[in-house]
Enzyme design. Structure first.
Site, PDB file in Angstrom:
ATOM      1  N   ILE A  16      56.260  50.343  50.953  1.00 47.51           N
ATOM      2  CA  ILE A  16      55.887  51.671  51.457  1.00 47.51           C
ATOM      3  C   ILE A  16      56.114  51.737  52.955  1.00 47.51           C
ATOM      4  O   ILE A  16      56.617  52.742  53.484  1.00 47.51           O
ATOM      5  CB  ILE A  16      54.418  51.963  51.105  1.00 47.51           C
ATOM      6  CG1 ILE A  16      54.234  52.028  49.583  1.00 47.51           C
ATOM      7  CG2 ILE A  16      53.964  53.253  51.757  1.00 47.51           C
ATOM      8  CD1 ILE A  16      52.789  52.204  49.149  1.00 47.51           C
ATOM      9  N   GLY A  44      54.546  50.588  44.759  1.00 45.77           N
ATOM     10  CA  GLY A  44      53.130  50.334  44.977  1.00 45.77           C
ATOM     11  C   GLY A  44      52.834  49.311  46.064  1.00 45.77           C
ATOM     12  O   GLY A  44      51.732  49.289  46.628  1.00 45.77           O
ATOM     13  N   GLU A  45      53.817  48.466  46.392  1.00 47.32           N
ATOM     14  CA  GLU A  45      53.599  47.440  47.397  1.00 47.32           C
ATOM     15  C   GLU A  45      53.549  48.066  48.789  1.00 47.32           C
ATOM     16  O   GLU A  45      54.389  48.897  49.131  1.00 47.32           O
ATOM     17  CB  GLU A  45      54.703  46.392  47.327  1.00 47.32           C
ATOM     18  CG  GLU A  45      54.772  45.657  46.007  1.00 47.32           C
ATOM     19  CD  GLU A  45      55.890  44.633  45.985  1.00 47.32           C
ATOM     20  OE1 GLU A  45      56.301  44.197  47.085  1.00 47.32           O
ATOM     21  OE2 GLU A  45      56.353  44.286  44.878  1.00 47.32           O
ATOM     22  N   SER A  46      52.579  47.615  49.576  1.00 49.18           N
ATOM     23  CA  SER A  46      52.389  48.204  50.902  1.00 49.18           C
ATOM     24  C   SER A  46      53.568  47.935  51.821  1.00 49.18           C
ATOM     25  O   SER A  46      53.945  48.784  52.634  1.00 49.18           O
ATOM     26  CB  SER A  46      51.108  47.662  51.532  1.00 49.18           C
ATOM     27  OG  SER A  46      51.174  46.230  51.649  1.00 49.18           O
ATOM     28  N   GLN A  47      54.179  46.755  51.696  1.00 53.22           N
ATOM     29  CA  GLN A  47      55.313  46.443  52.557  1.00 53.22           C
ATOM     30  C   GLN A  47      56.507  47.350  52.252  1.00 53.22           C
ATOM     31  O   GLN A  47      57.199  47.818  53.162  1.00 53.22           O
ATOM     32  CB  GLN A  47      55.708  44.970  52.389  1.00 53.22           C
ATOM     33  CG  GLN A  47      54.662  43.988  52.900  1.00 53.22           C
ATOM     34  CD  GLN A  47      55.094  42.550  52.721  1.00 53.22           C
ATOM     35  OE1 GLN A  47      56.082  42.277  52.040  1.00 53.22           O
ATOM     36  NE2 GLN A  47      54.346  41.631  53.333  1.00 53.22           N
TER      37      GLN A  47
END
Length: 1422
Positions: free
Chosen positions: A637, A632-635
């Site tokens: 991803i 779920g973390e953008s980094q």
């Protein structure tokens, strides 16, 4: 039309070149007839009744024929003129074209077109058109093009349907006839396309046309694909060089409107005009693989037709959700059935089957329609049968995503789907190598799921009924399980047994993921390879469990197992993540998204394991994200999408100018996916929004709008699952997943085919044994139908065979326990008539037969299960169903030898008569018999059984007869040691521990029966008696010591012990003493018990002695035997048998030895003294004692002749001689005159025997014995009544003679001894007593007469030997004086007779004697 057959070109001329006119006339007649028919129908129409054609200027008023009619008439004229020999050279178009023109003409009506089609059909079916016909290809092509382009005017619905039927007939004749090979691929495709159009048009027509059209298309497809085995692979290679990628046949092109097909209407109709077949080189070639590929593509496109077209409202609605796909699948099934065996020889066709066909089958395998699912399974089954080596991963996917998913209700499958899936699985299981190949290729493949285990679990779980009534699913699953088990069991008959191979553990890490077997045709190699792979996979699965709980511990375990290098590298970890099933995808996503350097390297190596070549971005992204859960973390991803974009751009650089463009678009796709499929997003992104968001991302330029639009709608229609399903198997196959599967299929290891050898069956059976037994047991418990019961029994027996073969004793014992429960014999509840109930219960009888079949066949491997088997046997014994000899009292038959016991158990038949109901049981013991007498008059009359009961009882008896229960015990010598011990233990435990007073007659009967069986087992295992002896002896000891009254149990124990000794003594020299020592138990019997069985015991002991006397060596053994014989001397019934045994031992010294001499003599003494027998027997016993002295002389002689230490042995012999003398002395005082006197004579004989080295001390001891005897005789003569001891005078006479002769016999040995004088004087003193004794108040005359002579003889011997003489020596004078002092008291006149030279001395001694006489006289009188 089939009756008329035209001559083919090859048969048109005879051997001599002359033709047979019949074919020519026949063909001319056929053509004339068909032309006439068509013309006649045409003339019925006003349009064709009379047509006038003038010249160009219109001047002539001449009537001319229409070109169609002119062509027909011309054909009639030419056909009549053709010679028979010309028919082979006649081009078919010459006689086909006039009819083809009629068919193609749009001016003709339906009846005319139908007549022309009928004529074409007739000509084609006459076999005139063959492979050698000139311009055959052109002619066949013209026919197909004309018929597929048929035009006609509709006049009425009936004629329209007729024309359509004729069209189908002609097309079928084209592909069925001998000219079919001349068709081009495009023509074949046209035929199939036209047939399908007719099928569609038939939807608005009658039902008959619908059925005919479908059947015809089915036949066309069958005819086409039936030719594949005849198509050579070399030809195919040439065809494939064209690289045809056309889509000539496609259901997607079928829509409403005349561009594709025109519905029949009043103005006209065309069938199959311009269907869009691309005219490339491959399609122009002759009938071959390209058209078959096109047909299969067309049929596959029909599967999805419902999604692509709208149903024409004028057509009778076809249920496109089922009917059309089902119709297409039926055609595919027909095609595969006929061509599957040859598909592997044609790469293009094989590639289509591997990819597109199988993908469509996978898609429709999840259909809700049971019919569609069933057809799909049939197709896959055929493909498996012929092409499984080329469809390894496809088959894995089918079983994982279809069978396993639909076979379980938890995935939402309906009951019908489950039933069809299980039916299909059972069909596969009936293939004997199926499960073995699944295990070898799937379960032992690192990258595949455990299909074998999953299928076995599915079958076993499905066999368990959810509710009490058994369902079809349960029976199906049972059938599958039994089929698999029976297939494994059948393979055990073959060799070699590679299951015994051991796989060494991996000692160091190596890249094993892409490891392949070098030679899959060599069992030695691939079996070793598979075992190694399975070992690695097991360790991997353990590592996965550790990893899912703790990543660090998981890595540590894998490194310890050498499945990862000691120092982790990104590549090995990436391979572990990529190819290991069962990893937690949440953990995997988090790990791949981490920011540390090593995790980033692993991520990029992980991305490199994917192949994105020629793959759309969304497909590649779907495939990538299916392997883990996107964090779920953008980094995270961002890092993951960077790795994906780099790999995608590396393999597909055509669309993007750099990897940043791929990254931006990938991120945009993820956002679109979230926007479209997140329910919380109310305002959805539009196509324009998506395109606008991705402007100028490709290096400042826009991506093609069509590309972005297609990508947008793909995401909208099909969500990218960022939360993929956990685990392996049972998930739906996505398109990206299929792409990945096809990529893996090119790199996977070769498919291994298993033959009939049990290479892997040990591991397979170990996996499924427990669930199988449980499942079969549940079904067997709930089913009543005999057919299903037989199936269950077959399964049980197969499991037993395998458990024994692979030494899985726990499995076999569990199976025996389960089966014993089904016999109902262990049911403790009361049953009024157990025999009838058992006979009426088919299930119980079948289970019973199975139990004992297992016991007799695989008893080697039964351990704890013997207890249940013995309990069943005891129950059968209790209700009276066992064979009579098996339950018979073998010890009662005293005339039978011990060998009879096992033979009676083995060969005895079942009691033929039916067991009567309420039969009173035999009572043992005094109280039991007494109670029978009390209630004898009160016994109720027996109930007469009905016919049904009699039949049930016969069934029960027949079942027990088939069981051959006796062989379990008589053949126990073949059991392994552990099994034998468990059997004996079970019998011992079942026999129980009887108390002093048996509480129940049934309990005693059970104990007796168990003891019988235990003795039988012991007797049949003489070579292993050491294993059994301790337990048997302890049981018999307890019975003997705890029994105080005669009963059957102690009787069995005692005589069983005797039987064991009789049987084993000749074979077990090391156990002789132990066996004989055990007989001492008989000596410990309670007096009442011993008295009851004494006679029979003695008879058995007699048999034992006669048979085994030579094997008894020790004194202890003889002591036991002779002690038993001695007891019988006092028993009125047993003494004769005991004496018989003693005679056998002592007669002529046959079996006398130093070990038993004294014991035998003592036993003879007891029989001699016994008043139970006759005097003759006592005398016989005395003779045996006397004869035994011969053995002593013989032994003495042998000792003297032999060198060595002889003195000690001779002393022992002298000791035995003294014991013999002592025994005879005791009998010499017997009341019976003849016995007493005979004993004295024999004692005399034994004392004076020669050959025995008797020492002086022994002689002195013998004189003590004789003196003691004389004292006793004197006491008897003086103090006992003559009635009790008759004629004692004679006995005394014998005694005094004995004394004198013994003295003379020992004179040489004793004369030099210091004690001689004392002995001599004691002899004289004893003789004096005998002289003076009074019998019946007076002295005996015989003694008075005999004694002087006896003394005289002694004196003469003493004189002759110089022992007695008058010398100057004081000692000798003392002997002289003492002698004559005593002798003169007995016989005063002897000295002058013996020593006449000493008369003076004699006179002097006489005077002295006289001076003493008054006192002596007084003493005597007193």
């Amino acid at each position: 039309m089939g009756g008329l057959r035209a001559a083919s070109p090859s048969s048109g001329a005879g051997a001599g070149g002359e033709s047979d006119p019949t074919p020519r006339v026949a063909m001319a007649c056929v053509l004339a007839s068909e032309v006439a028919t068509v013309l006649a129908i045409m003339r019925r129409n006003v349009r064709w009744a009379g047509v006038r054609y003038g010249g160009d200027d219109g001047a002539d008023d001449e009537h001319l024929d229409h070109p169609l009619i002119a062509g027909l008439k011309s054909l009639r004229r030419r056909a009549a003129s053709w010679d028979a020999r010309q028919w082979r050279d006649v081009e078919p178009l010459l006689y086909l074209r006039p009819f083809l023109d009629v068919v193609r003409s749009d001016e003709t009506g339906a009846p005319i077109t139908g007549a022309a089609l009928s004529s074409l059909h007739k000509i084609l079916t006459l076999d005139l058109v063959g492979p050698d016909t000139p311009n055959l290809a052109e002619a066949m092509g013209a026919v197909v093009e004309a018929v597929t382009g048929c035009r006609f005017e509709v006049t009425d619905p009936a004629s329209e349907e007729t024309v359509l039927v004729r069209v189908l007939q002609v097309l079928l004749a084209c592909v069925r006839g001998r000219g079919a090979p001349a068709l081009a691929n495009r023509h074949v495709c046209n035929i199939v396309s036209t047939c399908f159009r007719v099928v569609q048009q038939a939807g608005t027509k009658g039902e008959l046309l619908q059925r005919v059209s479908r059947q015809t298309m089915q036949e066309v497809v069958r005819c086409v694909f039936a030719r594949l085995p005849d198509v050579h692979a070399a030809v195919v290679a040439d065809e494939e060089t064209a690289g045809s990628k056309n889509q000539g046949l496609s259901a997607g092109d079928i829509g409403n409107g005349k561009s594709d097909y025109v519905c029949l209407n009043s103005s006209g109709d065309e069938v199959g005009s311009g269907f869009g077949v691309v005219q490339d080189q491959a399609m122009m070639e002759l009938f071959g693989v390209p058209c078959m590929v096109e047909i299969l593509q067309f049929l596959c496109s029909l599967l999805n037709i419902a999604e692509d077209i709208e149903v024409n409202p004028r057509i009778n609605p076809i249920d496109f959700d089922e009917d059309v796909p089902l119709f297409a699948l039926g055609l595919i099934n027909s095609a595969i059935e006929l061509s599957a065996s040859s598909i592997h020889r044609h790469p293009k066709l094989l590639a289509f089957v591997q990819d597109e066909l199988f993908r469509n089958l996978m898609q429709f395998g999840l259909s809700m329609s049971p019919l569609i699912l069933s057809t799909v399974c049939s197709i896959v089954f055929t493909l498996f049968y012929y092409l499984r080596q080329e469809l390894k991963l496809q088959l894995e996917a089918f079983f994982s995503c279809v069978i396993l998913r639909l076979g379980q209700s938890r995935y939402g499958a309906s009951y019908q789907q489950q039933e069809v899936a299980l039916e299909a699985l059972v069909d596969f299981c009936r293939q004997k190598e199926f499960m073995a190949e699944m295990y070898a290729n799937m379960d032992c493949d690192l990258q595949s799921s455990n299909i074998f285990e999953d299928l076995a679990n599915l079958l076993s779980k499905s066999a368990f009924p959810v509710k009490s009534p058994l369902s079809t699913l349960n029976v199906l699953a049972l059938d599958g399980l039994v089929s698999v088990i029976q297939a494994i069991a059948e393979r055990t008959d073959n060799a070699p047994q590679h299951h015994e191979q051991t796989v060494s553990e991996i000692s160091e890490y190596f890249p094993f993921w892409q490891l392949k077997c070098e030679n899959t045709n060599d069992p030695d190699q691939w079996v070793r390879f598979i075992h190694q792979q399975k070992s690695i996979k097991r360790n991997l699965m353990v590592g996965v469990e550790h990893f899912n709980r703790d990543k660090k511990k998981g890595f540590e375990y894998l490194q310890g197992a050498h499945l990862l290098p000691g120092k982790l590298d990104p590549s090995s970890v990436a391979l572990f993540f990529r190819y290991t099933p069962g990893l937690d995808k949440n953990l995997l996503g988090d790990y791949l998204g981490n920011h540390d350097e090593f995790s980033i390297l692993v991520l990029h190596e992980f991305a490199k394991t994917f192949d994105f070549k020629e793959m759309n971005l969304d497909t590649a992204l779907r495939l990538f994200l299916e392997t883990f859960r996107l964090p779920g973390e953008s980094q995270k991803i961002q890092r993951i999408l960077e790795a994906f974009s780099e790999r995608y751009y590396e393999q597909s650089p055509q669309m993007f100018v750099n990897r940043d463009a791929a990254l931006v678009l990938s991120y945009s796709v993820i956002m679109l996916n979230t926007d479209q499929h997140n329910v919380r997003v109310k305002k959805k992104m539009t196509e324009e929004d998506f395109i606008r968001n991705n402007r100028r991302i490709n290096g400042g330029n826009d991506l093609p709008r069509e590309f972005l639009s297609e990508l947008y709608y793909s995401i909208c229609r099909n969500e990218i699952r960022t939360i993929p399903e956990q685990g392996a198997g049972c998930s739906e196959m996505s398109f990206s997943g299929w792409v990945d599967l096809m990529w893996k299929s090119k790199r996977t290891s070769a498919y291994i085919t298993c033959d009939s050898y049990p290479f892997l069956d040990h591991d397979m059976f170990t996996i499924m044994a427990g669930p199988t037994v449980a499942a079969i047991s549940v079904v067997f418990d709930n089913v009543e139908h005999e057919e299903f019961l037989i199936g269950c029994i077959n399964g049980f027996l197969s499991v037993a065979k395998l458990a024994a073969f692979y030494h899985l004793d726990d499995v076999l014992n569990d199976l025996v326990v389960a089966l014993c429960k089904f016999t109902t014999l262990l049911n403790t509840s009361y049953v009024n008539d157990p025999v009838t109930a058992f006979g009426e219960d088919t299930k119980a009888r079948m289970a019973t037969e199975a139990v004992f079949t297992i016991a007799t066949t695989h008893g080697d491997h039964i351990r704890s299960g013997w207890r249940n088997i013995v309990d069943c046997i005891l129950r059968l014994h209790k209700i009276g169903l066992l064979p009579g000899r098996l339950t018979g009292d073998t010890a009662d038959d005293q005339e039978s030898s011990s060998d009879m016991l096992p033979s009676m158990l083995a060969s005895s038949p079942v009691v033929p008569q039916v067991v009567p109901i309420s039969t009173p049981k035999r009572s043992y013991g005094l109280m039991g018999r007494f109670s029978q007498l009390l209630y004898l008059d009160a016994e109720e009359p027996r109930f007469q059984p009905t016919e049904e009961q009699l039949a049930a009882q016969r069934n029960a008896s027949e079942t027990i007869k088939k069981c051959q229960i006796g062989t379990i015990f008589t053949e126990s010598k073949f059991l392994q040691a552990d099994s034998l011990l468990n059997l004996a233990k079970a019998l011992t435990q079942a026999a129980g521990r009887p108390q002093k007073i048996t509480s129940s007659l049934d309990d005693e009967s059970t104990s007796v029966f168990c003891l019988e069986l235990l003795i039988t087992v012991t007797l049949n295992n003489r070579d292993r008696i050491v294993l059994l002896w301790q337990g048997v002896f302890e049981l018999i000891t307890h019975i003997v010591q705890s029994t105080v009254m005669p009963c059957n149990l102690v009787e069995k124990a005692v005589f069983g012990l005797l039987h064991i000794c009789q049987r084993l003594l000749p074979y077990k020299e090391n156990l002789v003493d132990d066996l004989l020592r055990s007989l001492q138990l008989i000596l410990k019997l309670d007096a009442r018990v011993a008295d009851a069985y004494c006679e029979n015991i003695t008879q058995e002991v007699t048999r034992l002695v006669k048979a085994n006397a030579t094997h008894i060596k020790s004194q202890m053994g003889w002591r036991t035997i002779i002690s038993l014989l001695c007891i019988t001397a006092r028993h009125p019934d047993a003494s004769d048998a005991g004496f018989e045994a003693l005679v056998f031992i002592m007669s002529e010294g046959a079996h006398l030895s130093p070990a038993n001499f004294v014991l035998s003599v003592e036993a003879s003494r007891q029989f001699a003294e016994s008043r139970l027998g006759s005097a003759e027997r006592s005398i016989h016993a005395l003779n045996l004692m006397a004869e035994s002295v011969n053995c002593l002389t013989c032994w003495s002689r042998e000792v003297k002749e032999a060198s060595g230490e002889s003195d000690r042995i001779l002393e022992g012999i002298a000791e035995m001689w003294l014991r013999l003398v002592q025994a005879l002395r005791k009998v010499c005082t017997d009341q019976r005159e003849e016995v007493r006197n005979h004993a004295l004579l024999l004692l005399h004989r034994c004392l004076v025997v020669d050959g025995i080295s008797v020492s002086s001390s022994a002689w002195l001891m013998s004189f003590d014995i004789v003196f003691q005897l004389l004292d006793e005789l004197l006491e008897i003569a003086q103090n006992h009544s003559p009635k009790d001891f008759r004629n004692m005078e004679m006995s005394l006479l014998h005694a005094v003679k004995l004394l004198c002769k013994v003295f003379l016999q020992s004179l040489n040995d004793l004369s030099s001894q210091n004690s001689f004088s004392k002995l001599w004087l004691e002899v004289l003193d004893m003789i004096e007593k005998l002289v003076k004794v009074k019998v019946r108040g007076r002295r005996t005359e015989k003694l008075q007469e005999a004694i002087p002579e006896l003394i005289k003889n002694i004196l003469l011997v003493l004189k002759a030997n110089g022992i007695l003489s008058k010398t100057s020596t004081s000692e000798e004078n003392s002997l002289w004086e003492a002698t004559w002092l005593q002798v003169n008291k007995i016989a005063p006149s002897l000295q002058p007779e013996v020593f006449p030279d000493s008369e003076g001395d004699i006179s002097k001694q006489s005077a002295e004697s006289k001076s003493d006489s008054p006192a002596q006289s007084e003493g005597v009188n007193v």
